[in-house]
Design a protein around this motif. Structure first.
Motif, PDB file in Angstrom:
ATOM      1  N   GLU A  50       0.823  -1.204   0.000  1.00 60.40           N
ATOM      2  CA  GLU A  50       0.000   0.000   0.000  1.00 60.40           C
ATOM      3  C   GLU A  50       0.856   1.251   0.000  1.00 60.40           C
ATOM      4  N   GLU A  51       1.919   1.231   0.778  1.00 59.54           N
ATOM      5  CA  GLU A  51       2.800   2.397   0.846  1.00 59.54           C
ATOM      6  C   GLU A  51       3.438   2.678  -0.510  1.00 59.54           C
ATOM      7  N   MET A  52       3.870   1.631  -1.206  1.00 55.91           N
ATOM      8  CA  MET A  52       4.476   1.806  -2.529  1.00 55.91           C
ATOM      9  C   MET A  52       3.438   2.288  -3.542  1.00 55.91           C
ATOM     10  N   LEU A  53       2.242   1.733  -3.492  1.00 56.61           N
ATOM     11  CA  LEU A  53       1.181   2.142  -4.423  1.00 56.61           C
ATOM     12  C   LEU A  53       0.788   3.598  -4.206  1.00 56.61           C
ATOM     13  N   ASP A  54       0.625   3.977  -2.956  1.00 49.29           N
ATOM     14  CA  ASP A  54       0.182   5.335  -2.659  1.00 49.29           C
ATOM     15  C   ASP A  54       1.289   6.366  -2.922  1.00 49.29           C
ATOM     16  N   ARG A  55       2.525   5.995  -2.670  1.00 49.31           N
ATOM     17  CA  ARG A  55       3.627   6.953  -2.836  1.00 49.31           C
ATOM     18  C   ARG A  55       3.950   7.181  -4.307  1.00 49.31           C
TER      19      ARG A  55
END
Length: 207
Positions: free
Chosen positions: A54-59
């Motif tokens: 999620e962190e990679m997708l959102d960033r």
């Protein structure tokens, strides 16, 4: 276009993000390997990896997501973990309205090296060369994730790739290439596609 590639694994999950231009040149945006401890309960391991994804997708806000297709292996426990984290990745992408494509290991190898049975070193070497890196991304899960992202852009043609064997006329009508017009990489890719459509289980990138 920006593609996020995922090399799924319960212990190690490679995640790579690349920008690919219309001339097929690719630039590294980010790459990481998410990990979960063997001593944790399964649900906690999946949660840990999900949060990292999620962190990679959102960033990075990718436009497309590419995931390695899961195949049956002798090690049932390993393939179950791979399938579970693949399901998590599919869900997270769907929640964000992102198109997801599953690519077989043979497709990725053929797209990156022109050879559907390339080994991990060959794939890593070509990933580094394509992205202009001085070193092969490590561990191998990182290089595999980047290879998936690059493969997706080139294979689908959405970044100006030439791997698909159909082109378009200026008016937009599809044109079928003859075998003689195909590059070695295109021919290898088509062979990988054919092998994936029959009951032959390709070897995984996680050799």
């Amino acid at each position: 276009m920006r593609v996020l590639g995922i090399d799924p694994g319960l212990t190690r999950c490679g995640v790579g993000v690349v920008d690919v231009a219309g001339n097929r040149s690719a630039r590294l945006v980010d790459v990481t390997v998410l990990r979960s401890g063997l001593d944790l309960p399964l649900e906690q391991r999946l949660l840990m990896l999900a949060e990292g994804l999620e962190e990679m997708l959102d960033r990075h806000q990718p436009q497309f997501v590419a995931i390695e297709r899961v195949f049956a292996q002798n090690n049932v426990r390993t393939v179950m973990g791979t399938a579970q984290i693949s399901g998590v990745a599919l869900l997270l992408a769907a929640k964000r309205g992102l198109p997801v494509t599953l690519h077989t290991p043979s497709e990725v190898k053929a797209a990156i090296t022109g050879y559907g049975s390339a080994d991990k070193k060959q794939v890593g070497t070509m990933v580094a060369r394509i992205l202009g890196l001085t070193e092969i991304p490590k561990p191998a899960d990182a290089a595999d994730a980047l290879a998936l992202a690059i493969c997706h852009a080139w294979r689908t043609g959405i970044a100006g790739g030439t791997l698909p064997t159909t082109g378009s006329t200026p008016g937009g009508s599809p044109v079928q290439q003859t075998p003689a017009q195909q590059t070695p990489a295109q021919k290898a890719w088509r062979a990988a596609e054919r092998s994936a459509s029959v009951s032959v289980v390709p070897r995984s990138l996680k050799r």
